[in-house]
Structures are given as structure tokens and as C-alpha cells.
Scaffold this active site. Structure first.
Site, PDB file in Angstrom:
ATOM      1  N   GLU A 162       2.467  14.110   6.246  1.00 57.12           N
ATOM      2  CA  GLU A 162       2.765  14.660   4.555  1.00 57.12           C
ATOM      3  C   GLU A 162       2.300  15.998   4.691  1.00 57.12           C
ATOM      4  O   GLU A 162       1.205  16.583   5.268  1.00 57.12           O
ATOM      5  CB  GLU A 162       2.081  13.831   3.913  1.00 57.12           C
ATOM      6  CG  GLU A 162       2.006  13.771   2.292  1.00 57.12           C
ATOM      7  CD  GLU A 162       1.337  12.888   1.549  1.00 57.12           C
ATOM      8  OE1 GLU A 162       0.302  12.290   2.275  1.00 57.12           O
ATOM      9  OE2 GLU A 162       1.518  13.032   0.247  1.00 57.12           O
ATOM     10  N   LYS A 184       8.326  11.719  -3.533  1.00 55.75           N
ATOM     11  CA  LYS A 184       7.219  10.547  -3.421  1.00 55.75           C
ATOM     12  C   LYS A 184       7.081   9.784  -4.717  1.00 55.75           C
ATOM     13  O   LYS A 184       6.877  10.793  -5.817  1.00 55.75           O
ATOM     14  CB  LYS A 184       5.710  11.405  -3.073  1.00 55.75           C
ATOM     15  CG  LYS A 184       4.683  10.295  -2.721  1.00 55.75           C
ATOM     16  CD  LYS A 184       3.269  10.876  -2.194  1.00 55.75           C
ATOM     17  CE  LYS A 184       2.209   9.868  -2.011  1.00 55.75           C
ATOM     18  NZ  LYS A 184       1.105  10.684  -1.339  1.00 55.75           N
ATOM     19  N   CYS A 243       2.996   8.229   2.383  1.00 52.55           N
ATOM     20  CA  CYS A 243       1.837   7.885   2.256  1.00 52.55           C
ATOM     21  C   CYS A 243       1.608   6.561   1.450  1.00 52.55           C
ATOM     22  O   CYS A 243       1.923   5.571   1.695  1.00 52.55           O
ATOM     23  CB  CYS A 243       0.846   9.000   2.062  1.00 52.55           C
ATOM     24  SG  CYS A 243      -0.732   8.970   2.560  1.00 52.55           S
ATOM     25  N   VAL A 283      -6.296   8.906   3.510  1.00 55.54           N
ATOM     26  CA  VAL A 283      -7.701   9.161   3.129  1.00 55.54           C
ATOM     27  C   VAL A 283      -8.567   7.790   3.164  1.00 55.54           C
ATOM     28  O   VAL A 283      -9.747   7.536   3.283  1.00 55.54           O
ATOM     29  CB  VAL A 283      -8.327   9.895   2.153  1.00 55.54           C
ATOM     30  CG1 VAL A 283      -7.958  11.305   2.338  1.00 55.54           C
ATOM     31  CG2 VAL A 283      -7.539   9.390   0.905  1.00 55.54           C
TER      32      VAL A 283
HETATM   33  C1  ACM Z   1      -2.114   9.962   0.135  1.00 57.59           C
HETATM   34  O1  ACM Z   1      -1.072   9.524  -0.430  1.00 57.59           O
HETATM   35  N1  ACM Z   1      -1.863  11.065   0.675  1.00 57.59           N
HETATM   36  C2  ACM Z   1      -3.434   9.461   0.064  1.00 57.59           C
END
Ligand code: ACM
Length: 268
Positions: A38, A110, A148, A175
Site C-alpha cells: 500500500e 480503499k 490493508c 501495523v
Molecule cells: C492499514 O490499513 N494500513 C492499517
């Protein structure tokens, strides 16, 4: 077909250096599908929206899409990569692109923004894509895309699989420690391959710092881990797969994953 992950630690605000770093990492790599992290061009933990704005690009047409297209065309590899997108009305999106050697670029914005991402990006409002592609040996496959934190919403992987994805590409900047354990379940419960490309290293927004957990990985439709990169360090990891392995949704003689669904009973 050969698929894999490219793990590295993007340098904050240095898109050109990050593209050059990836180019060096994959110089000797021959693959059908490579997934990058990402926001691989910009870094993740923006110190201001002005920073995100400065490194955001139109999709397609920006420097990184152009670079990815050139990489794809010259190597025969399909690339998936995350980058900050500047939308037509100026809204910023945390986006990812599918860039095949031939044909058009597909963009996904996203949907499930994580934490401070909401300060800088608008949420995607369109379904995550499933694209029909062909491996270099002519094998057809269908590639789905999520980013992510979308992993936290099983509906995303489920809807990609229901729409026919054999492989889910998952550019990430993880993370939280749970995702590497959760993605084998996303793969198992949908009988698909899942390719999570993560970054490593730390970034600070001036107040807080984040450490990214590496462990880029590929999961098989039976939930097995096919490869996993270390917590820290550049790593390109490749596995040979047969996308046809994701096409059978039979669990037992008496259970078919899709036929046994009972959506009428799944009240929210
Ligand atoms: C994330 O969605 N980059 C934690």
C-alpha cells in the site's frame, strides 16, 4: 503461474527513490503477478494533508502508473501496487492499481480507511474489482483487489470471491499484529489465494510513530501459508500456484461452500 510479494520500506515522500528501489529489487525477477505494498510511492504516516496532496497522482496518467505500465510491458508481469490518488475533483484516495502487461489499468479506492487515514483520504464508494487476466503460459485467472484494513471486514474478501476471484491481491501497510494470522482464514473460508504485500520500518507523523510488521505472505485456498517474508528486511517471495485450485468450492462430499450459503438467515 508464479506469483509473489515485494516487501520493502518506502522512504517518506520520495516517490522516485521508491520506484527506483523497487526496480532494483525486481531486476532479476520473472513472475506472472507481483504485489507491492500500500502507498508504496509516498510512505504511509502523513504529517499533513498537504504532504499527501503533494505525492498524490492522477490514476491512470500519473508518474507511478506510467512507470508500472512500462515495467509490466517490458517484463510480462502484472503488477498490483498502492499509491495516493488525486481524484478528478481533488479528493485524495488511498488507492491501488492492477497494471497488466497489455490492456487498461484498474483502480480500487480503499473503502475501509484506518485511523488517521480518515484525516487525509476520502473513502472508496465502488465495489472492489475483479479482473480477468492471463498468465504468461496462457492460463486464465481472475484477480480481486483489496487494501490493508479491508481485511478486518470479511465481507470484502467474501464479495470478491463470490464475484469469481481466484486470487486476492492485498497491498498493505500493516501495523496490527493480527492480519498475518487472519489472512489464511480469509483464504480458507473463500477458497482463494490471498497475496498480502506489506512494508517494514517505522514512520512518525511528528507526534506518534508506527512500526510496520513485514511478514508479506501468500496463502492457499486450503488456508496453508505458501511463503512468508521476515518481519524486517527487503524481500521478494515467489510461489508457483495453479489458479484452478481456487475454483472448487467443495468442502466435503455433502458441502459446497457457495451452495450451502443461507443469505436469508444472515440478518444484520
Ligand atoms: C492499514 O490499513 N494500513 C492499517
Amino acid at each position: 503461474m508464479l506469483i509473489g510479494t515485494v516487501q520493502f520500506a518506502p522512504r517518506y515522500g520520495q516517490p522516485e527513490a521508491n520506484r527506483a528501489h523497487v526496480a532494483a529489487l525486481i531486476a532479476d525477477v520473472s513472475a506472472d503477478l507481483l504485489v507491492l505494498p500500500e502507498l508504496f510511492t509516498s510512505g504511509y504516516f502523513f504529517q499533513s494533508t498537504a504532504d499527501a496532496q503533494a505525492w498524490a497522482e492522477p490514476v491512470p496518467g500519473g508518474a507511478s502508473c506510467t512507470w508500472l505500465s512500462e515495467q509490466a510491458r517490458t517484463t510480462g508481469t502484472t503488477f498490483v501496487a498502492g499509491l495516493p490518488e488525486r481524484g478528478p475533483e481533488g479528493t485524495l484516495f488511498n488507492s491501488a492499481v492492477i497494471v497488466p502487461p497489455e490492456g487498461s489499468i484498474t483502480c480500487y479506492r480503499k473503502i475501509h480507511l484506518y485511523n488517521e487515514e480518515k484525516l487525509h483520504f476520502g473513502p472508496g464508494t465502488q465495489p472492489p474489482p475483479v479482473v480477468e487476466l492471463t498468465a504468461r503460459d496462457g492460463t486464465p485467472y481472475r484477480l480481486g483487489l483489496m487494501i490493508c484494513f479491508d481485511w478486518f471486514y470479511p465481507e470484502v474478501a467474501r464479495s470478491l470471491a463470490l464475484r469469481g476471484a481466484d486470487i486476492i491481491a492485498h497491498p498493505s501497510n500493516l501495523v496490527r499484529k493480527n492480519c498475518p494470522r487472519a489472512m489464511p482464514i480469509r483464504a480458507l473460508e473463500n477458497r482463494v489465494f490471498a497475496v498480502t504485500a506489506n512494508r517494514y520500518g517505522s514512520e512518525s507523523n511528528g507526534e506518534t510513530s508506527l512500526t510496520f510488521i513485514g511478514q508479506s505472505q501468500v496463502c492457499a485456498p486450503d488456508g496453508e501459508l505458501l511463503c512468508r517474508a521476515p518481519h524486517v528486511g527487503d524481500s521478494v517471495d515467489l510461489v508457483e500456484i495453479s489458479p484452478a485450485d481456487a475454483r472448487s468450492k467443495r468442502v466435503t462430499v455433502h458441502n459446497d461452500l457457495w451452495e450451502d450459503r443461507a443469505p436469508a438467515t444472515y440478518t444484520p
